[in-house]
Design a protein around this motif. Structure first.
Motif, PDB file in Angstrom:
ATOM      1  N   ALA A  19      35.531  46.729  40.950  1.00 35.09           N
ATOM      2  CA  ALA A  19      35.312  45.895  39.896  1.00 35.09           C
ATOM      3  C   ALA A  19      35.147  44.743  39.668  1.00 35.09           C
ATOM      4  O   ALA A  19      34.029  44.156  39.611  1.00 35.09           O
ATOM      5  CB  ALA A  19      36.636  46.439  38.671  1.00 35.09           C
ATOM      6  N   LEU A  20      35.902  44.055  41.270  1.00 34.20           N
ATOM      7  CA  LEU A  20      35.891  42.610  41.468  1.00 34.20           C
ATOM      8  C   LEU A  20      34.436  42.402  41.914  1.00 34.20           C
ATOM      9  O   LEU A  20      33.864  41.054  41.685  1.00 34.20           O
ATOM     10  CB  LEU A  20      36.568  42.215  41.711  1.00 34.20           C
ATOM     11  N   LEU A  21      33.769  43.124  42.486  1.00 34.97           N
ATOM     12  CA  LEU A  21      32.678  42.747  43.998  1.00 34.97           C
ATOM     13  C   LEU A  21      31.743  42.414  42.501  1.00 34.97           C
ATOM     14  O   LEU A  21      31.152  41.731  42.562  1.00 34.97           O
ATOM     15  CB  LEU A  21      32.853  43.863  44.260  1.00 34.97           C
ATOM     16  N   ARG A  22      31.140  43.944  41.330  1.00 36.56           N
ATOM     17  CA  ARG A  22      30.837  43.736  40.488  1.00 36.56           C
ATOM     18  C   ARG A  22      29.998  42.559  39.819  1.00 36.56           C
ATOM     19  O   ARG A  22      29.338  42.045  38.907  1.00 36.56           O
ATOM     20  CB  ARG A  22      30.324  44.985  39.798  1.00 36.56           C
ATOM     21  N   GLU A  23      31.756  41.889  39.397  1.00 38.90           N
ATOM     22  CA  GLU A  23      31.352  41.442  38.690  1.00 38.90           C
ATOM     23  C   GLU A  23      31.348  39.879  39.522  1.00 38.90           C
ATOM     24  O   GLU A  23      30.759  39.153  38.299  1.00 38.90           O
ATOM     25  CB  GLU A  23      33.314  41.423  37.689  1.00 38.90           C
ATOM     26  N   ALA A  24      32.094  39.376  40.568  1.00 38.35           N
ATOM     27  CA  ALA A  24      31.238  38.213  41.249  1.00 38.35           C
ATOM     28  C   ALA A  24      29.780  38.535  41.689  1.00 38.35           C
ATOM     29  O   ALA A  24      28.893  37.505  41.637  1.00 38.35           O
ATOM     30  CB  ALA A  24      31.859  38.464  42.842  1.00 38.35           C
ATOM     31  N   ARG A  25      29.586  39.958  41.757  1.00 42.83           N
ATOM     32  CA  ARG A  25      28.466  39.451  41.560  1.00 42.83           C
ATOM     33  C   ARG A  25      27.789  39.437  40.624  1.00 42.83           C
ATOM     34  O   ARG A  25      26.022  38.395  40.446  1.00 42.83           O
ATOM     35  CB  ARG A  25      28.043  40.803  42.191  1.00 42.83           C
ATOM     36  N   GLY A  26      28.183  39.064  39.313  1.00 42.66           N
ATOM     37  CA  GLY A  26      27.021  39.195  38.589  1.00 42.66           C
ATOM     38  C   GLY A  26      25.354  39.686  38.640  1.00 42.66           C
ATOM     39  O   GLY A  26      25.436  40.871  38.543  1.00 42.66           O
ATOM     40  N   LEU A  69      34.079  34.631  47.576  1.00 43.96           N
ATOM     41  CA  LEU A  69      34.935  34.761  47.768  1.00 43.96           C
ATOM     42  C   LEU A  69      36.346  34.542  48.286  1.00 43.96           C
ATOM     43  O   LEU A  69      36.006  34.765  49.373  1.00 43.96           O
ATOM     44  CB  LEU A  69      35.936  36.672  46.400  1.00 43.96           C
ATOM     45  N   SER A  70      37.315  34.508  47.417  1.00 41.95           N
ATOM     46  CA  SER A  70      38.392  34.004  49.027  1.00 41.95           C
ATOM     47  C   SER A  70      39.747  35.464  48.621  1.00 41.95           C
ATOM     48  O   SER A  70      39.762  36.562  48.261  1.00 41.95           O
ATOM     49  CB  SER A  70      39.800  33.009  47.944  1.00 41.95           C
ATOM     50  N   MET A  71      39.823  36.032  50.561  1.00 40.04           N
ATOM     51  CA  MET A  71      40.262  37.113  50.590  1.00 40.04           C
ATOM     52  C   MET A  71      41.857  37.241  49.955  1.00 40.04           C
ATOM     53  O   MET A  71      41.745  37.866  49.514  1.00 40.04           O
ATOM     54  CB  MET A  71      40.496  36.786  52.263  1.00 40.04           C
ATOM     55  N   ASP A  72      42.245  35.845  49.558  1.00 42.50           N
ATOM     56  CA  ASP A  72      43.991  36.309  48.477  1.00 42.50           C
ATOM     57  C   ASP A  72      42.978  36.180  47.391  1.00 42.50           C
ATOM     58  O   ASP A  72      44.119  37.297  46.916  1.00 42.50           O
ATOM     59  CB  ASP A  72      44.025  34.449  48.844  1.00 42.50           C
ATOM     60  N   GLU A  73      42.131  35.847  46.516  1.00 42.35           N
ATOM     61  CA  GLU A  73      41.532  36.416  45.239  1.00 42.35           C
ATOM     62  C   GLU A  73      41.367  37.776  46.016  1.00 42.35           C
ATOM     63  O   GLU A  73      42.121  38.511  44.891  1.00 42.35           O
ATOM     64  CB  GLU A  73      40.598  36.153  45.008  1.00 42.35           C
ATOM     65  N   ILE A  74      40.765  38.326  46.603  1.00 37.86           N
ATOM     66  CA  ILE A  74      40.889  40.447  46.394  1.00 37.86           C
ATOM     67  C   ILE A  74      42.249  40.573  46.920  1.00 37.86           C
ATOM     68  O   ILE A  74      41.991  41.774  46.359  1.00 37.86           O
ATOM     69  CB  ILE A  74      39.955  40.490  47.423  1.00 37.86           C
ATOM     70  N   ALA A  75      42.913  40.036  47.483  1.00 36.32           N
ATOM     71  CA  ALA A  75      43.930  40.677  47.683  1.00 36.32           C
ATOM     72  C   ALA A  75      45.279  41.126  46.080  1.00 36.32           C
ATOM     73  O   ALA A  75      45.674  41.678  46.207  1.00 36.32           O
ATOM     74  CB  ALA A  75      44.989  40.358  48.374  1.00 36.32           C
ATOM     75  N   THR A  76      45.481  39.691  45.699  1.00 30.67           N
ATOM     76  CA  THR A  76      45.870  39.571  44.019  1.00 30.67           C
ATOM     77  C   THR A  76      45.286  40.317  43.948  1.00 30.67           C
ATOM     78  O   THR A  76      45.483  41.776  43.010  1.00 30.67           O
ATOM     79  CB  THR A  76      45.384  38.486  44.077  1.00 30.67           C
ATOM     80  N   ALA A  77      43.769  40.450  43.421  1.00 31.51           N
ATOM     81  CA  ALA A  77      42.922  41.895  42.131  1.00 31.51           C
ATOM     82  C   ALA A  77      43.405  42.634  42.575  1.00 31.51           C
ATOM     83  O   ALA A  77      43.168  44.010  41.976  1.00 31.51           O
ATOM     84  CB  ALA A  77      41.559  41.578  42.386  1.00 31.51           C
ATOM     85  N   CYS A  78      43.224  43.543  43.990  1.00 34.49           N
ATOM     86  CA  CYS A  78      43.633  44.833  44.685  1.00 34.49           C
ATOM     87  C   CYS A  78      45.111  45.177  44.747  1.00 34.49           C
ATOM     88  O   CYS A  78      45.731  46.318  44.776  1.00 34.49           O
ATOM     89  CB  CYS A  78      42.842  45.331  45.567  1.00 34.49           C
TER      90      CYS A  78
END
Length: 83
Positions: A19-26, A69-78
């Motif tokens: 979901a995060l990747l789809r949102e970031a891809r726009g 995206l930062s890896m921190d953003e991904i780690a937090t979201a996941c």
């Protein structure tokens, strides 16, 4: 090689990553992002839909770079949701 079944938490984490990747891809296409990150569109599709819920670190890092995206953003979201 026998692969151990994923836990419900691992599946949920994979869904949040997708979901995060789809949102970031726009509005950008999967083909565009896959090419920039050095992946196949099929791999990106599997990650975004949760069919590949545990991608390799370097795959996630390549996608993070391609999507800004930062890896921190991904780690937090996941990270696991509180009980």
């Amino acid at each position: 090689m026998v692969r151990t079944p994923l836990t419900p938490e691992e599946r949920e984490r994979g869904e949040r990553l997708g979901a995060l990747l789809r949102e970031a891809r726009g509005p950008r296409s999967m083909v565009e992002i896959a090419a920039v990150s050095g992946l196949s569109p099929e791999t990106l599709r599997k990650i975004e839909t949760g069919r590949a819920p545990t991608p390799a670190f370097f795959t996630v890092a390549a996608l993070a770079g391609a999507l800004g995206l930062s890896m921190d953003e991904i780690a937090t979201a996941c990270s696991p949701m509180p009980a």
